[in-house]
Design an enzyme around this catalytic site. Sequence first.
Site, PDB file in Angstrom:
ATOM      1  N   SER A 145       0.878  -1.166   0.000  1.00 52.15           N
ATOM      2  CA  SER A 145       0.000   0.000   0.000  1.00 52.15           C
ATOM      3  C   SER A 145       0.919   1.221   0.000  1.00 52.15           C
ATOM      4  O   SER A 145       2.077   1.117   0.430  1.00 52.15           O
ATOM      5  CB  SER A 145      -0.845  -0.016   1.277  1.00 52.15           C
ATOM      6  OG  SER A 145      -1.258   1.286   1.632  1.00 52.15           O
ATOM      7  N   TYR A 168      -1.007  -1.774  10.143  1.00 51.05           N
ATOM      8  CA  TYR A 168      -0.949  -1.771   8.673  1.00 51.05           C
ATOM      9  C   TYR A 168       0.373  -1.176   8.191  1.00 51.05           C
ATOM     10  O   TYR A 168       0.991  -1.670   7.254  1.00 51.05           O
ATOM     11  CB  TYR A 168      -2.134  -0.966   8.135  1.00 51.05           C
ATOM     12  CG  TYR A 168      -2.489  -1.220   6.685  1.00 51.05           C
ATOM     13  CD1 TYR A 168      -2.984  -2.457   6.277  1.00 51.05           C
ATOM     14  CD2 TYR A 168      -2.378  -0.211   5.721  1.00 51.05           C
ATOM     15  CE1 TYR A 168      -3.341  -2.688   4.952  1.00 51.05           C
ATOM     16  CE2 TYR A 168      -2.735  -0.429   4.404  1.00 51.05           C
ATOM     17  CZ  TYR A 168      -3.212  -1.669   4.022  1.00 51.05           C
ATOM     18  OH  TYR A 168      -3.573  -1.887   2.708  1.00 51.05           O
TER      19      TYR A 168
HETATM   20  N1  LIG Z   1      -8.876  -1.700  -0.334  1.00 53.99           N
HETATM   21  C1  LIG Z   1      -7.919  -0.784  -0.210  1.00 53.99           C
HETATM   22  O1  LIG Z   1      -8.169   0.402   0.009  1.00 53.99           O
HETATM   23  C2  LIG Z   1      -6.468  -1.169  -0.374  1.00 53.99           C
HETATM   24  C3  LIG Z   1      -5.531  -0.171  -0.616  1.00 53.99           C
HETATM   25  C4  LIG Z   1      -4.196  -0.523  -0.746  1.00 53.99           C
HETATM   26  C5  LIG Z   1      -3.827  -1.849  -0.626  1.00 53.99           C
HETATM   27  N2  LIG Z   1      -4.770  -2.803  -0.383  1.00 53.99           N
HETATM   28  C6  LIG Z   1      -4.305  -4.176  -0.237  1.00 53.99           C
HETATM   29  O2  LIG Z   1      -4.910  -4.978  -1.238  1.00 53.99           O
HETATM   30  C7  LIG Z   1      -5.098  -6.309  -0.739  1.00 53.99           C
HETATM   31  C8  LIG Z   1      -6.558  -6.706  -0.884  1.00 53.99           C
HETATM   32  O3  LIG Z   1      -7.354  -5.798  -0.137  1.00 53.99           O
HETATM   33  P1  LIG Z   1      -8.956  -5.749  -0.269  1.00 53.99           P
HETATM   34  O4  LIG Z   1      -9.355  -4.363   0.046  1.00 53.99           O
HETATM   35  O5  LIG Z   1      -9.384  -6.368  -1.550  1.00 53.99           O
HETATM   36  O6  LIG Z   1      -9.385  -6.674   0.960  1.00 53.99           O
HETATM   37  P2  LIG Z   1     -10.796  -7.398   1.223  1.00 53.99           P
HETATM   38  O7  LIG Z   1     -10.986  -7.408   2.702  1.00 53.99           O
HETATM   39  O8  LIG Z   1     -11.875  -6.827   0.381  1.00 53.99           O
HETATM   40  O9  LIG Z   1     -10.540  -8.883   0.720  1.00 53.99           O
HETATM   41  C9  LIG Z   1      -9.595  -9.695   1.364  1.00 53.99           C
HETATM   42  C10 LIG Z   1      -9.895 -11.163   1.072  1.00 53.99           C
HETATM   43  O10 LIG Z   1      -8.932 -11.926   1.794  1.00 53.99           O
HETATM   44  C11 LIG Z   1      -9.590 -13.070   2.320  1.00 53.99           C
HETATM   45  N3  LIG Z   1      -8.826 -13.571   3.475  1.00 53.99           N
HETATM   46  C12 LIG Z   1      -8.783 -13.088   4.745  1.00 53.99           C
HETATM   47  N4  LIG Z   1      -7.993 -13.858   5.511  1.00 53.99           N
HETATM   48  C13 LIG Z   1      -7.508 -14.842   4.711  1.00 53.99           C
HETATM   49  C14 LIG Z   1      -6.647 -15.946   4.921  1.00 53.99           C
HETATM   50  N5  LIG Z   1      -6.140 -16.216   6.141  1.00 53.99           N
HETATM   51  N6  LIG Z   1      -6.346 -16.760   3.877  1.00 53.99           N
HETATM   52  C15 LIG Z   1      -6.881 -16.517   2.650  1.00 53.99           C
HETATM   53  N7  LIG Z   1      -7.732 -15.508   2.383  1.00 53.99           N
HETATM   54  C16 LIG Z   1      -8.037 -14.675   3.404  1.00 53.99           C
HETATM   55  C17 LIG Z   1     -10.992 -12.576   2.700  1.00 53.99           C
HETATM   56  O11 LIG Z   1     -11.909 -13.658   2.798  1.00 53.99           O
HETATM   57  C18 LIG Z   1     -11.287 -11.614   1.545  1.00 53.99           C
HETATM   58  O12 LIG Z   1     -11.965 -12.279   0.479  1.00 53.99           O
HETATM   59  C19 LIG Z   1      -4.585  -6.283   0.719  1.00 53.99           C
HETATM   60  O13 LIG Z   1      -3.239  -6.656   0.735  1.00 53.99           O
HETATM   61  C20 LIG Z   1      -4.717  -4.836   1.078  1.00 53.99           C
HETATM   62  O14 LIG Z   1      -3.850  -4.461   2.126  1.00 53.99           O
HETATM   63  C21 LIG Z   1      -6.082  -2.502  -0.263  1.00 53.99           C
END
Ligand SMILES: NC(=O)c1ccc[n+]([C@@H]2O[C@H](COP(=O)([O-])OP(=O)(O)OC[C@H]3O[C@@H](n4cnc5c(N)ncnc54)[C@H](O)[C@@H]3O)[C@@H](O)[C@H]2O)c1
Length: 256
Positions: A145, A168
């Site tokens: 991120s 985070y």
């Molecule tokens: N959404 C944002 O604003 C954002 C911004 C920057 C980076 N990110 C990064 O992008 C990535 C995805 O984020 P997102 O927003 O899509 O998250 P999200 O919460 O929408 O989805 C995460 C998924 O991970 C799964 N999960 C949780 N624990 C797990 C485990 N132990 N094993 C396997 N699967 C598991 C959940 O069931 C879910 O489907 C993350 O690394 C997050 O830090 C997100």
Amino acid sequence: MLNDKVVVVTGGAGALGRGFVAAIARQGGTAIAADVNIEAARQVADEWQAQPGGGSVVAAELDITSKDSVCALIGSLQARFGRIDAVVNNAYPRNKNYGRRLEEVTYEDFCANVDSHLGGYFLVAQQFCMAFKAQGHGNLINMSSIYGSMAPRFEVYEGTPMTMPVEYAAIKSAVVHLTRYFAQYFKGNGIRVNCLSPGGILANQPADFLAAYNAHCASKGMLAAEDVVGTLLFLLSDESRYMTGQNLFVDDGFSI
Ligand SMILES: NC(=O)c1ccc[n+]([C@@H]2O[C@H](COP(=O)([O-])OP(=O)(O)OC[C@H]3O[C@@H](n4cnc5c(N)ncnc54)[C@H](O)[C@@H]3O)[C@@H](O)[C@H]2O)c1
């Protein structure tokens, strides 16, 4: 761009993961939506509409915090497809107290979230890179991120219940550096390792927060999940074949 490539997306049923899986399949790849929530992963696979020239979506159960689960997935994919071309470390585990303000984060909660998220990313990276080394090629993409590299802009959260969690910052900065570690460690083995650092992603945040956030951006403001897809496809494709150990920001300029 990804014809016949077998690509695993951990957290493939989540907000970003779903879009990644569909985009990989649109580009001719076989996308494995691997998620601890197998029902949601199955739904992602069911929603994929086969297209001419497109690939396919396969749902798989995966807990990134369990070595048995990670190894079972690798074994079943090798048996079914004969190889795995890439993995996107994208799951987002957090415990029920995640997201509190710094003063309220207990030692136990801090450690639990670092354990599951950073520890899980390490486990996936370790086990897949060992399998990649044995097969002679592989591509690992770690999701970090902007907050893995820049100090938080706390002022954009003022007046909202949200914050930028301290766990985070620790986790995502470590993910950036693990990327360099793995890229260096596996040099010469046909393996490349890169990192993708998005800014915030639209998810019905309050209007005041969005206005404050968008004031730091270049054009659109806070991006949607689909705005990050192109950079992921680039990192997965042979168009980036000579890139390794790098961290790409996609944030409409928020971090500069
Ligand atoms: N959404 C944002 O604003 C954002 C911004 C920057 C980076 N990110 C990064 O992008 C990535 C995805 O984020 P997102 O927003 O899509 O998250 P999200 O919460 O929408 O989805 C995460 C998924 O991970 C799964 N999960 C949780 N624990 C797990 C485990 N132990 N094993 C396997 N699967 C598991 C959940 O069931 C879910 O489907 C993350 O690394 C997050 O830090 C997100």
